[in-house]
Write a protein that holds these residues in place. Structure first.
Motif, PDB file in Angstrom:
ATOM      1  N   LEU A  86       0.849  -1.185   0.000  1.00 28.67           N
ATOM      2  CA  LEU A  86       0.000   0.000   0.000  1.00 28.67           C
ATOM      3  C   LEU A  86       0.887   1.239   0.000  1.00 28.67           C
ATOM      4  O   LEU A  86       1.709   1.422   0.908  1.00 28.67           O
ATOM      5  CB  LEU A  86      -0.909   0.019   1.233  1.00 28.67           C
ATOM      6  CG  LEU A  86      -1.850  -1.181   1.418  1.00 28.67           C
ATOM      7  CD1 LEU A  86      -2.449  -1.167   2.813  1.00 28.67           C
ATOM      8  CD2 LEU A  86      -2.935  -1.156   0.361  1.00 28.67           C
ATOM      9  N   ARG A  87       0.714   2.069  -1.010  1.00 29.03           N
ATOM     10  CA  ARG A  87       1.484   3.305  -1.067  1.00 29.03           C
ATOM     11  C   ARG A  87       1.126   4.176   0.130  1.00 29.03           C
ATOM     12  O   ARG A  87      -0.040   4.383   0.445  1.00 29.03           O
ATOM     13  CB  ARG A  87       1.188   4.040  -2.372  1.00 29.03           C
ATOM     14  CG  ARG A  87       2.146   5.200  -2.638  1.00 29.03           C
ATOM     15  CD  ARG A  87       1.800   5.959  -3.900  1.00 29.03           C
ATOM     16  NE  ARG A  87       1.916   5.109  -5.083  1.00 29.03           N
ATOM     17  CZ  ARG A  87       0.934   4.925  -5.961  1.00 29.03           C
ATOM     18  NH1 ARG A  87      -0.237   5.484  -5.760  1.00 29.03           N
ATOM     19  NH2 ARG A  87       1.117   4.179  -7.016  1.00 29.03           N
ATOM     20  N   GLN A  99       8.294  -1.682   3.216  1.00 25.62           N
ATOM     21  CA  GLN A  99       8.466  -3.015   3.790  1.00 25.62           C
ATOM     22  C   GLN A  99       8.583  -4.108   2.732  1.00 25.62           C
ATOM     23  O   GLN A  99       8.784  -5.279   3.065  1.00 25.62           O
ATOM     24  CB  GLN A  99       7.288  -3.331   4.706  1.00 25.62           C
ATOM     25  CG  GLN A  99       7.281  -2.523   5.983  1.00 25.62           C
ATOM     26  CD  GLN A  99       8.452  -2.880   6.874  1.00 25.62           C
ATOM     27  OE1 GLN A  99       8.575  -4.005   7.336  1.00 25.62           O
ATOM     28  NE2 GLN A  99       9.331  -1.918   7.118  1.00 25.62           N
ATOM     29  N   VAL A 100       8.461  -3.748   1.455  1.00 26.03           N
ATOM     30  CA  VAL A 100       8.535  -4.745   0.390  1.00 26.03           C
ATOM     31  C   VAL A 100       9.857  -5.501   0.442  1.00 26.03           C
ATOM     32  O   VAL A 100       9.881  -6.739   0.448  1.00 26.03           O
ATOM     33  CB  VAL A 100       8.338  -4.081  -0.996  1.00 26.03           C
ATOM     34  CG1 VAL A 100       8.752  -5.032  -2.122  1.00 26.03           C
ATOM     35  CG2 VAL A 100       6.880  -3.670  -1.172  1.00 26.03           C
ATOM     36  N   GLU A 151      -1.850  -7.359  -5.357  1.00 23.55           N
ATOM     37  CA  GLU A 151      -2.297  -6.025  -5.740  1.00 23.55           C
ATOM     38  C   GLU A 151      -3.634  -5.710  -5.069  1.00 23.55           C
ATOM     39  O   GLU A 151      -4.517  -6.566  -4.975  1.00 23.55           O
ATOM     40  CB  GLU A 151      -2.468  -5.931  -7.261  1.00 23.55           C
ATOM     41  CG  GLU A 151      -1.166  -5.853  -8.034  1.00 23.55           C
ATOM     42  CD  GLU A 151      -1.393  -5.589  -9.516  1.00 23.55           C
ATOM     43  OE1 GLU A 151      -0.416  -5.277 -10.208  1.00 23.55           O
ATOM     44  OE2 GLU A 151      -2.554  -5.707  -9.980  1.00 23.55           O
ATOM     45  N   LEU A 152      -3.756  -4.488  -4.606  1.00 23.92           N
ATOM     46  CA  LEU A 152      -5.001  -4.023  -4.001  1.00 23.92           C
ATOM     47  C   LEU A 152      -6.150  -4.221  -4.988  1.00 23.92           C
ATOM     48  O   LEU A 152      -6.004  -3.975  -6.188  1.00 23.92           O
ATOM     49  CB  LEU A 152      -4.863  -2.549  -3.641  1.00 23.92           C
ATOM     50  CG  LEU A 152      -5.959  -1.932  -2.780  1.00 23.92           C
ATOM     51  CD1 LEU A 152      -6.007  -2.576  -1.408  1.00 23.92           C
ATOM     52  CD2 LEU A 152      -5.716  -0.422  -2.651  1.00 23.92           C
ATOM     53  N   MET A 153      -7.289  -4.683  -4.483  1.00 30.46           N
ATOM     54  CA  MET A 153      -8.428  -4.964  -5.346  1.00 30.46           C
ATOM     55  C   MET A 153      -9.542  -3.933  -5.142  1.00 30.46           C
ATOM     56  O   MET A 153      -9.744  -3.421  -4.036  1.00 30.46           O
ATOM     57  CB  MET A 153      -8.977  -6.368  -5.064  1.00 30.46           C
ATOM     58  CG  MET A 153      -7.976  -7.469  -5.341  1.00 30.46           C
ATOM     59  SD  MET A 153      -8.650  -9.127  -5.027  1.00 30.46           S
ATOM     60  CE  MET A 153      -9.797  -9.289  -6.399  1.00 30.46           C
ATOM     61  N   ARG A 154     -10.253  -3.653  -6.221  1.00 30.75           N
ATOM     62  CA  ARG A 154     -11.372  -2.713  -6.167  1.00 30.75           C
ATOM     63  C   ARG A 154     -12.591  -3.428  -5.569  1.00 30.75           C
ATOM     64  O   ARG A 154     -13.538  -3.766  -6.279  1.00 30.75           O
ATOM     65  CB  ARG A 154     -11.698  -2.200  -7.568  1.00 30.75           C
ATOM     66  CG  ARG A 154     -10.551  -1.473  -8.250  1.00 30.75           C
ATOM     67  CD  ARG A 154     -10.934  -1.113  -9.680  1.00 30.75           C
ATOM     68  NE  ARG A 154      -9.802  -0.633 -10.448  1.00 30.75           N
ATOM     69  CZ  ARG A 154      -9.447   0.651 -10.571  1.00 30.75           C
ATOM     70  NH1 ARG A 154     -10.156   1.577  -9.964  1.00 30.75           N
ATOM     71  NH2 ARG A 154      -8.409   0.998 -11.294  1.00 30.75           N
ATOM     72  N   PHE A 212      -2.771   2.110  -4.461  1.00 23.46           N
ATOM     73  CA  PHE A 212      -2.451   0.993  -5.346  1.00 23.46           C
ATOM     74  C   PHE A 212      -0.977   0.960  -5.742  1.00 23.46           C
ATOM     75  O   PHE A 212      -0.381   1.972  -6.091  1.00 23.46           O
ATOM     76  CB  PHE A 212      -3.315   1.075  -6.601  1.00 23.46           C
ATOM     77  CG  PHE A 212      -3.035   0.002  -7.618  1.00 23.46           C
ATOM     78  CD1 PHE A 212      -3.419  -1.313  -7.389  1.00 23.46           C
ATOM     79  CD2 PHE A 212      -2.361   0.300  -8.802  1.00 23.46           C
ATOM     80  CE1 PHE A 212      -3.159  -2.307  -8.316  1.00 23.46           C
ATOM     81  CE2 PHE A 212      -2.107  -0.682  -9.733  1.00 23.46           C
ATOM     82  CZ  PHE A 212      -2.498  -1.989  -9.486  1.00 23.46           C
ATOM     83  N   VAL A 213      -0.397  -0.253  -5.698  1.00 26.25           N
ATOM     84  CA  VAL A 213       0.971  -0.507  -6.148  1.00 26.25           C
ATOM     85  C   VAL A 213       0.904  -1.605  -7.196  1.00 26.25           C
ATOM     86  O   VAL A 213       0.388  -2.695  -6.932  1.00 26.25           O
ATOM     87  CB  VAL A 213       1.882  -0.944  -4.980  1.00 26.25           C
ATOM     88  CG1 VAL A 213       3.305  -1.199  -5.485  1.00 26.25           C
ATOM     89  CG2 VAL A 213       1.889   0.108  -3.881  1.00 26.25           C
TER      90      VAL A 213
END
Length: 322
Positions: A160-161, A167-168, A186-189, A204-205
């Motif tokens: 999460l941006r 922390q990646v 990936e973040l989901m809608r 989102f990243v």
């Protein structure tokens, strides 16, 4: 066998044992209120019967036990005992790891050999900020005990941006050192993010951003993965593997084989569809009555799947099993 025109069928069942969770992660429940068990949740016996019927009606081969948080459910032991006798190719479990050390003997005795642990940071303060519950040290200790017990561990991280992008690399290095396979998701809608594009885009990243970041330190090669895998998988030669579940960047809808059963008896064929199909009333019926009706609902659920890419959904992920 129920198959659609793209050749997809249901092979993988994800069952939400309960909607209750001991966390309230920011990307899942933005109001910070922990999810609790629904009043109309199915019994362990009904859920196990549902799995048995779906094995026969749909050809389910693999089962993943999810939640909410499955380790908080009092149904866990009796359910796992029942499904462990059904001849499935694989039974796995997704957990936030907070109760992993406590429940590990039960998991091992039930034949669980593979778990996914949701972990978004190695920083204790950031952990408390994102999860809004639990304790990082307890999770890491549970993972170490599970590894010592011979369980294969994958770690699920949602980058999460503005929250945990720093922390990646630490988390990747941590996993490579211990033989865990890290999966970036990936973040989901979904849920509140389906209707709030600004909130989604601010956090989102993408796959490419992750690979660029990792590529600054490691050389990597794309690795093989099953046809219906959700993750694009990579190898860092001599060190290990990582993957990216790139729902936005590299959609996997064309090969999706997943079916979800909620703790309240609803079938979901697609996360991007608001359609759901109630099977709770069928689980009290004898096999010869339940199976034909169940197969009709499975045809509808398979028809709910997107043909190309996920387009967003209002459903809350934790309620339908990750």
């Amino acid at each position: 066998m129920i198959v659609d025109r793209q050749g997809r069928r249901f092979r993988n069942l994800r069952i939400s044992l309960t909607s209750a969770c001991n966390y309230a992660c920011t990307y899942c429940v933005p109001n910070g209120k922990r999810l609790v068990a629904a009043q109309d949740e199915l019994s362990a016996e009904a859920m196990a019967r549902g799995v048995a019927y779906l094995i026969e009606a749909a050809g389910i081969e693999r089962l993943r036990i999810t939640g909410g948080e499955p380790l908080v459910s009092p149904k866990l032991e009796s359910f796992m005992t029942a499904v462990g006798q059904m001849g499935l190719e694989d039974i796995s479990l997704t957990t936030n790891g907070q109760l992993l050390a406590k429940k590990l003997p039960l998991l091992v005795d039930a034949g669980i050999r593979r778990i996914n642990v949701s972990l978004d940071t190695l920083d204790p303060a950031a952990f408390r900020s994102i999860a809004r519950g639990g304790d990082l040290a307890t999770v890491l200790d549970g993972m170490e005990q599970a590894r010592a017990a011979g369980l294969k561990i994958k770690v699920n991280m949602v980058p999460l941006r503005g929250q945990n992008l720093d922390q990646v690399m630490p988390l990747l290095e941590y996993c490579l050192e211990r033989g865990y396979e890290l999966r970036f998701i990936e973040l989901m809608r979904m849920g509140h993010l389906a209707s709030d594009s600004n909130a989604f885009l601010q956090q989102f990243v993408s796959l490419q951003q992750l690979l660029s970041l990792i590529g600054e330190q490691y050389e990597y090669l794309q690795a093989d993965a099953p046809v219906d895998a959700t993750a694009v998988r990579y190898e860092i030669p001599g060190l290990g593997h990582f993957g990216v579940i790139a729902n936005e960047s590299v959609p996997f809808c064309r090969t999706c084989s997943r079916l979800r059963l909620s703790s309240t008896g609803w079938l979901h064929g697609c996360l991007s569809s608001s359609n759901r199909h109630f099977v709770g009333d069928l689980l009290d019926k004898p096999r010869h009555q339940a199976l034909p009706a169940l197969q009709r609902l499975l045809v509808k659920a398979l028809g709910d799947k997107q043909e190309v890419a996920f387009s967003g959904g209002a459903t809350i992920m934790k309620i339908i099993g990750g």
